[in-house]
Design a protein around this motif. Structure first.
Motif, PDB file in Angstrom:
ATOM      1  N   ALA A   1     -18.677 -37.204  12.860  1.00  0.00           N
ATOM      2  CA  ALA A   1     -19.008 -35.985  13.610  1.00  0.00           C
ATOM      3  C   ALA A   1     -20.235 -35.290  13.019  1.00  0.00           C
ATOM      4  O   ALA A   1     -21.097 -34.814  13.755  1.00  0.00           O
ATOM      5  CB  ALA A   1     -17.816 -35.036  13.616  1.00  0.00           C
ATOM      6  N   LYS A   2     -20.312 -35.268  11.679  1.00  0.00           N
ATOM      7  CA  LYS A   2     -21.471 -34.620  11.028  1.00  0.00           C
ATOM      8  C   LYS A   2     -22.772 -35.344  11.380  1.00  0.00           C
ATOM      9  O   LYS A   2     -23.760 -34.728  11.784  1.00  0.00           O
ATOM     10  CB  LYS A   2     -21.287 -34.657   9.513  1.00  0.00           C
TER      11      LYS A   2
ATOM     12  N   SER B   1     -12.708 -34.642  22.341  1.00  0.00           N
ATOM     13  CA  SER B   1     -13.772 -35.238  21.540  1.00  0.00           C
ATOM     14  C   SER B   1     -13.967 -36.715  21.905  1.00  0.00           C
ATOM     15  O   SER B   1     -15.092 -37.164  22.165  1.00  0.00           O
ATOM     16  CB  SER B   1     -13.400 -35.090  20.064  1.00  0.00           C
TER      17      SER B   1
ATOM     18  N   LYS C   1     -14.809 -31.632  15.102  1.00  0.00           N
ATOM     19  CA  LYS C   1     -14.766 -30.693  13.973  1.00  0.00           C
ATOM     20  C   LYS C   1     -13.609 -29.693  14.163  1.00  0.00           C
ATOM     21  O   LYS C   1     -12.830 -29.453  13.232  1.00  0.00           O
ATOM     22  CB  LYS C   1     -16.111 -29.948  13.917  1.00  0.00           C
TER      23      LYS C   1
ATOM     24  N   SER D   1     -18.992 -34.152  18.569  1.00  0.00           N
ATOM     25  CA  SER D   1     -19.009 -33.691  17.177  1.00  0.00           C
ATOM     26  C   SER D   1     -18.326 -32.333  17.033  1.00  0.00           C
ATOM     27  O   SER D   1     -17.505 -32.149  16.126  1.00  0.00           O
ATOM     28  CB  SER D   1     -20.448 -33.594  16.676  1.00  0.00           C
ATOM     29  N   ASN D   2     -18.655 -31.410  17.940  1.00  0.00           N
ATOM     30  CA  ASN D   2     -18.062 -30.064  17.849  1.00  0.00           C
ATOM     31  C   ASN D   2     -16.551 -30.104  18.060  1.00  0.00           C
ATOM     32  O   ASN D   2     -15.798 -29.491  17.304  1.00  0.00           O
ATOM     33  CB  ASN D   2     -18.703 -29.129  18.880  1.00  0.00           C
TER      34      ASN D   2
ATOM     35  N   LEU E   1     -23.107 -34.121  20.935  1.00  0.00           N
ATOM     36  CA  LEU E   1     -22.886 -32.808  20.305  1.00  0.00           C
ATOM     37  C   LEU E   1     -21.486 -32.287  20.642  1.00  0.00           C
ATOM     38  O   LEU E   1     -20.781 -31.764  19.772  1.00  0.00           O
ATOM     39  CB  LEU E   1     -23.942 -31.811  20.789  1.00  0.00           C
ATOM     40  N   ARG E   2     -21.075 -32.500  21.901  1.00  0.00           N
ATOM     41  CA  ARG E   2     -19.729 -32.058  22.308  1.00  0.00           C
ATOM     42  C   ARG E   2     -18.663 -32.839  21.539  1.00  0.00           C
ATOM     43  O   ARG E   2     -17.657 -32.278  21.128  1.00  0.00           O
ATOM     44  CB  ARG E   2     -19.548 -32.273  23.809  1.00  0.00           C
TER      45      ARG E   2
ATOM     46  N   ARG F   1     -23.630 -34.888  15.031  1.00  0.00           N
ATOM     47  CA  ARG F   1     -24.205 -33.555  15.276  1.00  0.00           C
ATOM     48  C   ARG F   1     -25.686 -33.556  14.926  1.00  0.00           C
ATOM     49  O   ARG F   1     -26.528 -33.043  15.675  1.00  0.00           O
ATOM     50  CB  ARG F   1     -23.447 -32.552  14.411  1.00  0.00           C
TER      51      ARG F   1
ATOM     52  N   ILE G   1     -28.757 -32.929  17.547  1.00  0.00           N
ATOM     53  CA  ILE G   1     -29.723 -31.834  17.405  1.00  0.00           C
ATOM     54  C   ILE G   1     -31.152 -32.382  17.332  1.00  0.00           C
ATOM     55  O   ILE G   1     -32.058 -31.882  18.007  1.00  0.00           O
ATOM     56  CB  ILE G   1     -29.370 -30.956  16.184  1.00  0.00           C
TER      57      ILE G   1
END
Lengths: 153, 151
Positions: A25-26, A118, A104, A100-101, A97-98, A29, A33
């Motif tokens: 996930a990190k 996720s 998390k 990963s968020n 991104l979704r 992300r 980005i």
């Protein structure tokens, strides 16, 4: 298969899985980005290309036999291609991104719904990229076919 | 957070999550196989690139000077290295994705927790690999901008 590796209630997300998913996930992300930034740069590149084409158009307008429409079409076409590429690249970054968020949140709060959400976003990302790949391969195959047919005639 | 969402024994791969992962794994496998094939094609192109370039130059039959020949050979060499490197990176990156796809798929079929762990490790490696490649590309991009600025 070793019986002690099987949970009585099916598969569970243990500590080791948590560590892997958290790290995925990190990195996801980060990739998302950076992808958004690259999308912005592609759009910026398109705008710069259009402005350059327009400037060239103005500089060339003094030459005899110059066709104004050719440069306009070239600039617009270039901008269109850049924007299409940026839009196509934007969506997998959004899904990543979704993913990963949500991952998390799921890992932090033991939220089963967010975990499913996720994985759903991961699926959508892979499906999206897969469909784009199939479309691109079809276009290549079509061009290849046309090239062979035109060479044969 | 809603208490209903919290399972009693922590997170688990329930039916809905399993079906979603299973679907994602199918697409991931397609992408991985295509990526590995493309990587292989790139490596082959890289290998043949230099041969193709040297044949093209020899067709010129002594028209070029020695300097042009050397520069063209250098260009062909660099092209070959770039193609092979890109192909190797694509193969390596997509091998991680294929690992994720195969191991997770097997884990879901056999309820094997250790296999699921390996599958998720594959996903982590895939994300980390492309992130590192992305960082390197950004560094190269910055380096080229700085170099252009200095020239």
């Amino acid at each position: 298969m070793d019986q002690n590796q099987q949970s009585i209630f099916g598969l569970s997300v243990d500590d080791s899985n948590r560590a892997h998913l958290s790290e995925a996930a990190k990195w996801g992300r980060f990739l998302a980005i950076v992808g958004f930034v690259v999308c912005g740069l592609i759009v910026l590149g398109g705008i710069i290309m259009v402005l350059s084409a327009n400037r060239l158009q103005n500089e060339m307008s003094d030459y005899p036999g110059y066709r104004r429409s050719a440069f306009s079409v070239f600039g617009a076409g270039l901008a269109f291609v850049y924007i299409v590429v940026a839009v196509v690249y934007f969506f997998p970054c959004l899904f990543l991104l979704r993913f990963s968020n949500a991952m998390k949140i799921a890992l932090a709060g033991n939220d089963q719904d967010q975990l499913t959400e996720s994985f759903k976003n991961l699926k959508v990302m892979f499906r999206y990229v897969g469909i784009i790949l199939i479309i691109l391969l079809s276009i290549y195959a079509f061009i290849f076919l046309i090239a062979i047919l035109s060479a044969a005639t | 957070m809603d208490q209903e969402n919290q399972p009693l024994f922590g997170l688990s791969i329930d039916g809905q999550a399993a079906s979603t992962i299973s679907s994602s794994v199918q697409w991931a496998r397609i992408l991985a196989i295509c990526g590995i094939v493309f990587g292989g094609v790139f490596v082959l192109l890289g290998i043949f690139f230099k041969t193709f370039m040297s044949k093209t130059m020899s067709m010129g039959g002594g028209l070029e000077s020695d300097t042009v020949d050397k520069n063209a050979a250098l260009g062909a060499g660099i092209g070959m290295v770039i193609y092979i490197l890109m192909g190797a990176l694509a193969i390596l990156g997509n091998t991680f994705l294929l690992n994720y796809a195969n191991k997770t798929s097997r884990a879901l079929k056999t309820n094997d927790s250790a296999m699921l762990n390996s599958g998720f490790a594959g996903l982590r490696n895939y994300c980390a690999f492309w992130a590192v490649i992305m960082i390197l590309c950004l560094l190269l991009f910055l380096l080229s901008i700085v170099t252009m600025g200095l020239m």
